[in-house]
Motif scaffolding. Structure first.
Motif, PDB file in Angstrom:
ATOM      1  N   VAL A   1      39.198 -20.514  44.208  1.00  0.00           N
ATOM      2  CA  VAL A   1      38.070 -20.717  45.320  1.00  0.00           C
ATOM      3  C   VAL A   1      37.754 -19.364  45.966  1.00  0.00           C
ATOM      4  O   VAL A   1      38.641 -18.504  46.159  1.00  0.00           O
ATOM      5  N   ILE A   2      36.472 -19.122  45.888  1.00  0.00           N
ATOM      6  CA  ILE A   2      36.053 -17.708  46.466  1.00  0.00           C
ATOM      7  C   ILE A   2      35.136 -17.813  47.393  1.00  0.00           C
ATOM      8  O   ILE A   2      34.134 -18.590  47.462  1.00  0.00           O
ATOM      9  N   ASP A   3      35.640 -17.038  48.731  1.00  0.00           N
ATOM     10  CA  ASP A   3      35.068 -17.185  49.859  1.00  0.00           C
ATOM     11  C   ASP A   3      34.091 -16.325  50.106  1.00  0.00           C
ATOM     12  O   ASP A   3      33.764 -14.961  49.462  1.00  0.00           O
ATOM     13  N   ASN A   4      33.160 -16.769  51.018  1.00  0.00           N
ATOM     14  CA  ASN A   4      31.981 -15.741  51.825  1.00  0.00           C
ATOM     15  C   ASN A   4      30.867 -15.182  50.582  1.00  0.00           C
ATOM     16  O   ASN A   4      30.634 -13.963  50.821  1.00  0.00           O
ATOM     17  N   ILE A   5      30.421 -16.176  49.922  1.00  0.00           N
ATOM     18  CA  ILE A   5      29.462 -16.136  48.875  1.00  0.00           C
ATOM     19  C   ILE A   5      28.049 -15.545  49.499  1.00  0.00           C
ATOM     20  O   ILE A   5      27.426 -14.638  48.977  1.00  0.00           O
ATOM     21  N   ASN A   6      27.817 -16.067  50.747  1.00  0.00           N
ATOM     22  CA  ASN A   6      26.646 -15.469  51.601  1.00  0.00           C
ATOM     23  C   ASN A   6      26.945 -14.924  52.640  1.00  0.00           C
ATOM     24  O   ASN A   6      25.834 -14.688  53.501  1.00  0.00           O
ATOM     25  N   LEU A   7      28.068 -14.126  52.629  1.00  0.00           N
ATOM     26  CA  LEU A   7      28.291 -13.498  53.895  1.00  0.00           C
ATOM     27  C   LEU A   7      27.256 -12.259  54.022  1.00  0.00           C
ATOM     28  O   LEU A   7      27.040 -11.476  53.117  1.00  0.00           O
TER      29      LEU A   7
ATOM     30  N   LYS B   1      26.627 -13.377  42.903  1.00  0.00           N
ATOM     31  CA  LYS B   1      26.082 -14.460  42.617  1.00  0.00           C
ATOM     32  C   LYS B   1      25.545 -14.665  41.367  1.00  0.00           C
ATOM     33  O   LYS B   1      25.815 -15.480  40.674  1.00  0.00           O
ATOM     34  N   GLN B   2      24.919 -13.388  40.797  1.00  0.00           N
ATOM     35  CA  GLN B   2      24.534 -13.335  39.362  1.00  0.00           C
ATOM     36  C   GLN B   2      25.477 -13.626  38.314  1.00  0.00           C
ATOM     37  O   GLN B   2      25.426 -14.509  37.474  1.00  0.00           O
ATOM     38  N   TYR B   3      26.762 -13.003  38.640  1.00  0.00           N
ATOM     39  CA  TYR B   3      27.432 -13.104  37.816  1.00  0.00           C
ATOM     40  C   TYR B   3      28.384 -14.441  37.596  1.00  0.00           C
ATOM     41  O   TYR B   3      28.495 -15.139  36.580  1.00  0.00           O
ATOM     42  N   PHE B   4      28.475 -15.056  38.846  1.00  0.00           N
ATOM     43  CA  PHE B   4      29.126 -16.607  38.794  1.00  0.00           C
ATOM     44  C   PHE B   4      27.950 -17.609  38.353  1.00  0.00           C
ATOM     45  O   PHE B   4      28.440 -18.638  37.853  1.00  0.00           O
ATOM     46  N   GLU B   5      27.037 -17.337  38.772  1.00  0.00           N
ATOM     47  CA  GLU B   5      26.019 -18.399  38.230  1.00  0.00           C
ATOM     48  C   GLU B   5      25.808 -18.376  36.900  1.00  0.00           C
ATOM     49  O   GLU B   5      25.215 -19.230  36.269  1.00  0.00           O
ATOM     50  N   ASN B   6      26.017 -17.176  36.167  1.00  0.00           N
ATOM     51  CA  ASN B   6      25.830 -16.975  34.790  1.00  0.00           C
ATOM     52  C   ASN B   6      27.123 -17.274  33.976  1.00  0.00           C
ATOM     53  O   ASN B   6      27.072 -16.984  32.885  1.00  0.00           O
ATOM     54  N   LEU B   7      28.366 -17.424  34.476  1.00  0.00           N
ATOM     55  CA  LEU B   7      29.406 -17.664  34.043  1.00  0.00           C
ATOM     56  C   LEU B   7      29.355 -18.696  33.188  1.00  0.00           C
ATOM     57  O   LEU B   7      29.424 -19.886  33.518  1.00  0.00           O
ATOM     58  N   SER B   8      29.642 -18.923  31.742  1.00  0.00           N
ATOM     59  CA  SER B   8      29.512 -19.945  31.051  1.00  0.00           C
ATOM     60  C   SER B   8      30.960 -20.326  30.527  1.00  0.00           C
ATOM     61  O   SER B   8      31.214 -21.542  30.197  1.00  0.00           O
ATOM     62  N   SER B   9      31.829 -19.575  30.679  1.00  0.00           N
ATOM     63  CA  SER B   9      33.394 -19.744  30.273  1.00  0.00           C
ATOM     64  C   SER B   9      34.215 -20.897  31.197  1.00  0.00           C
ATOM     65  O   SER B   9      35.111 -21.436  30.745  1.00  0.00           O
ATOM     66  N   MET B  10      33.737 -21.183  32.163  1.00  0.00           N
ATOM     67  CA  MET B  10      34.310 -21.906  33.202  1.00  0.00           C
ATOM     68  C   MET B  10      33.249 -22.745  33.941  1.00  0.00           C
ATOM     69  O   MET B  10      32.245 -22.230  33.981  1.00  0.00           O
ATOM     70  N   ASN B  11      33.575 -23.837  34.802  1.00  0.00           N
ATOM     71  CA  ASN B  11      32.872 -24.749  35.759  1.00  0.00           C
ATOM     72  C   ASN B  11      32.626 -23.776  37.069  1.00  0.00           C
ATOM     73  O   ASN B  11      33.774 -23.518  37.496  1.00  0.00           O
TER      74      ASN B  11
ATOM     75  N   ASP C   1      30.838 -19.570  54.908  1.00  0.00           N
ATOM     76  CA  ASP C   1      29.811 -18.520  54.528  1.00  0.00           C
ATOM     77  C   ASP C   1      29.541 -18.763  52.858  1.00  0.00           C
ATOM     78  O   ASP C   1      28.900 -17.733  52.170  1.00  0.00           O
ATOM     79  N   GLY C   2      29.721 -19.986  52.541  1.00  0.00           N
ATOM     80  CA  GLY C   2      29.528 -20.167  51.080  1.00  0.00           C
ATOM     81  C   GLY C   2      30.815 -19.997  50.243  1.00  0.00           C
ATOM     82  O   GLY C   2      31.543 -18.942  50.406  1.00  0.00           O
ATOM     83  N   LEU C   3      31.185 -20.990  49.584  1.00  0.00           N
ATOM     84  CA  LEU C   3      32.188 -21.106  48.381  1.00  0.00           C
ATOM     85  C   LEU C   3      32.015 -21.181  47.212  1.00  0.00           C
ATOM     86  O   LEU C   3      30.966 -21.917  46.939  1.00  0.00           O
ATOM     87  N   TYR C   4      32.650 -20.443  46.235  1.00  0.00           N
ATOM     88  CA  TYR C   4      32.509 -21.141  44.700  1.00  0.00           C
ATOM     89  C   TYR C   4      33.772 -21.631  44.538  1.00  0.00           C
ATOM     90  O   TYR C   4      35.015 -21.251  44.947  1.00  0.00           O
ATOM     91  N   VAL C   5      33.808 -22.787  43.925  1.00  0.00           N
ATOM     92  CA  VAL C   5      34.814 -23.306  43.399  1.00  0.00           C
ATOM     93  C   VAL C   5      34.973 -23.279  41.719  1.00  0.00           C
ATOM     94  O   VAL C   5      33.735 -23.956  41.135  1.00  0.00           O
ATOM     95  N   ILE C   6      35.958 -22.658  41.099  1.00  0.00           N
ATOM     96  CA  ILE C   6      35.633 -22.470  39.831  1.00  0.00           C
ATOM     97  C   ILE C   6      36.990 -23.039  39.028  1.00  0.00           C
ATOM     98  O   ILE C   6      38.273 -22.953  39.575  1.00  0.00           O
TER      99      ILE C   6
END
Length: 187
Positions: free
Chosen positions: A133-139, A162-172, A180-185
């Protein structure tokens, strides 16, 4: 400090960034739903999230904080909450030494300029059904004249992350509009 509320007040009065309440609630919910036991946290600050996660039954937290003014406060809060046996505190940059342990949940809430580096360094340290879990994506930082150059640089970091994680194809990668927005990977 003896209560979570005291830590919240102290953080606000001293401009110490801590996770938002809804982010901590989200993490607690995920931990309970998935029966997670081992947590790695990067960026403990003064221990706000650390203490709440380690207070859950059978949950153990390994946490890293390398900002000197926060280290002693975090250590004291761990003692004040009597969680020394459930929290493994490290007062250095997590990327300095390899970690040979796997975790159910990795929570990255450290320096935003290092988010991608931290992810790359830790992505192989999650268990098979674990998540990152990555916090503060939109901080965003405050809009003050003296911070204009810093704000522009920070906005570039946010865009690159954001660009890095939106284009990450090796994981969900899933985005959650919490705090402030979270990525769950996960794998």
């Amino acid at each position: 400090m003896k209560t979570i509320e005291e830590i919240e007040i102290y953080a606000k009065e001293n401009f110490i960034p801590i996770a938002r309440k809804e982010v901590v609630s989200f993490l607690i919910s995920i931990i309970k739903q998935n029966n997670y036991k081992s947590i790695l946290e990067v960026g403990s600050a003064i221990g706000y999230t650390t203490l709440q996660l380690a207070s859950l039954p059978d949950v153990y937290v390994s946490t890293y904080e390398y900002w000197p003014p926060r280290i002693e406060i975090c250590k004291q809060n761990i003692i004040d909450f009597h969680l020394e046996n459930k929290i493994d505190f490290h007062d250095y940059d997590v990327t300095l030494f390899p970690i040979n342990q796997k975790f159910d949940l990795i929570f990255i809430d450290g320096a935003k300029a290092k988010t991608i580096k931290l992810f790359e360094f830790l992505k192989d340290n999650i268990n098979e059904n674990g998540i990152i879990v990555i916090d503060n994506i939109n901080l965003e930082i405050v809009n003050q004249i003296e911070l204009k150059n810093k704000k522009k640089k920070y906005q570039q970091i946010v865009i690159q992350t954001k660009q890095y994680f939106e284009n990450l194809s090796s994981m969900n990668v899933k985005y959650f509009d919490i705090g402030d927005g979270l990525y769950v990977i996960n794998k």
